[in-house]
Design a protein around this motif. Structure first.
Motif, short mmCIF file in Angstrom:
data_model
loop_
_atom_site.label_atom_id
_atom_site.label_comp_id
_atom_site.label_asym_id
_atom_site.label_seq_id
_atom_site.Cartn_x
_atom_site.Cartn_y
_atom_site.Cartn_z
N MET A 55 5.95 -33.84 -13.13
CA MET A 55 7.20 -33.10 -13.20
C MET A 55 7.22 -31.94 -12.20
SD MET A 55 8.33 -33.13 -17.22
CE MET A 55 6.85 -32.33 -17.88
N LEU A 56 6.07 -31.25 -12.06
CA LEU A 56 6.00 -30.16 -11.08
C LEU A 56 6.23 -30.68 -9.67
CD1 LEU A 56 2.94 -28.11 -12.40
CD2 LEU A 56 5.32 -27.35 -12.34
N ASP A 57 5.63 -31.83 -9.35
CA ASP A 57 5.79 -32.40 -8.02
C ASP A 57 7.24 -32.81 -7.75
OD1 ASP A 57 3.10 -32.05 -7.58
OD2 ASP A 57 2.55 -34.13 -8.02
N ALA A 58 7.92 -33.28 -8.81
CA ALA A 58 9.32 -33.70 -8.68
C ALA A 58 10.27 -32.51 -8.75
CB ALA A 58 9.67 -34.71 -9.77
N GLU A 59 9.73 -31.32 -9.07
CA GLU A 59 10.52 -30.09 -9.18
C GLU A 59 11.61 -30.23 -10.23
OE1 GLU A 59 11.84 -28.97 -5.30
OE2 GLU A 59 9.84 -28.38 -4.65
N ARG A 60 11.32 -30.98 -11.28
CA ARG A 60 12.21 -31.08 -12.45
C ARG A 60 11.34 -31.06 -13.69
NH1 ARG A 60 14.71 -34.62 -16.12
NH2 ARG A 60 16.79 -33.89 -16.69
#
Length: 264
Positions: A55-60
């Motif tokens: 989720m952090l990598d997807a910025e969501r």
């Protein structure tokens, strides 16, 4: 279930997690992670960390509710042996769950060749010697050199959520979740012998410079992501991203951190 109308379901590859996923899939409609209001995570702490990093990598980032089908399950809620009861109560458990905010670390590493890498860490950022030779590190906090030369196997920076993991094994302090502090813990320190680490405000920026970086190579690991042959590493709390974990009443992360301090 106000606020959590659309749920995603993710499971680790273990047999237990896959069996639980099949039961839950049949119980209600689920949506992809990118469309969800919250995510139910089936597995252990490692799989929860993997999901949070995804989720952090997807910025969501959305709230995550974990069900322990792994080993330790420090970041997870208890599973139930009665599968029918478990699947019937998942919506109710989410509706009653309390939220815990977790601030990840932001790490920037520079290698001997001049490359720069940036990663987030939820538990800890750790520097470790790559060879049999002792690492020599310069430790700076908020621009001031605190230790000019630390001879050791390595050093780590841990969040409260990660303070009971590698940090505790390295004899670091357990940090209460709401403490807004970081643990700076040496790994097998040789000199100075009396230094056992420090507890720092989460507003601190910590910089570790590797001395004799070619002769004494050092790697850095941000949770599960590794960079080798580093010359300098800076670590601070990410104020831009906050993670939300959901816990059943009476089984919250802060209670587990307190309980861990009375284990004998």
């Amino acid at each position: 279930m106000p606020g959590f109308d659309r749920l995603a379901l993710l499971a680790s590859i273990t047999d237990r997690a896959q069996d639980a996923e099949a039961a839950l899939r049949a119980e209600r409609d689920w949506v992809p992670l990118e469309e969800a209001d919250a995510v139910v995570v089936l597995g252990g702490d490692g799989f929860m960390l993997q999901t949070l990093h995804q989720m952090l990598d997807a910025e969501r980032v959305i709230p995550a509710y974990g069900i322990n089908l792994g080993t330790v399950g420090f970041l997870m809620n208890k599973s139930r042996s009665d599968k029918a009861k478990h699947t019937r109560s998942i919506a109710e458990r989410l509706a009653r769950a309390r939220t815990i905010a977790v601030a990840p670390l932001k790490m920037q590493a520079t290698t001997n060749s001049g490359e720069t890498f940036k990663f987030c860490a939820i538990n800890e950022v750790s520097l470790l010697r790559e060879t049999r030779q002792t690492a020599k590190l310069e430790v700076t906090v908020n621009g001031k050199v605190r230790i000019a030369e630390l001879s050791c196997d390595g050093v780590l920076v841990a969040t409260p959520a990660g303070s009971t993991a590698y940090n505790l094994s390295a004899n670091g302090p357990i940090l209460p979740l709401g403490s807004a502090m970081l643990a700076l813990t040496p790994i097998s320190p040789f000199r100075p012998r009396r230094w056992r680490g420090a507890i720092l405000p989460e507003s601190s920026e910590i910089t570790i410079r590797v001395l004799e970086a070619v002769k004494r190579p050092v790697a850095v690991v941000a949770d599960q992501k590794e960079v080798r042959d580093v010359s300098a590493v800076s670590v601070r709390v990410s104020t831009e991203q906050r993670l939300t974990l959901l816990f059943d009443p009476g089984h919250s992360l802060d209670e587990r951190i307190v309980t861990e301090q009375f284990q004998v």
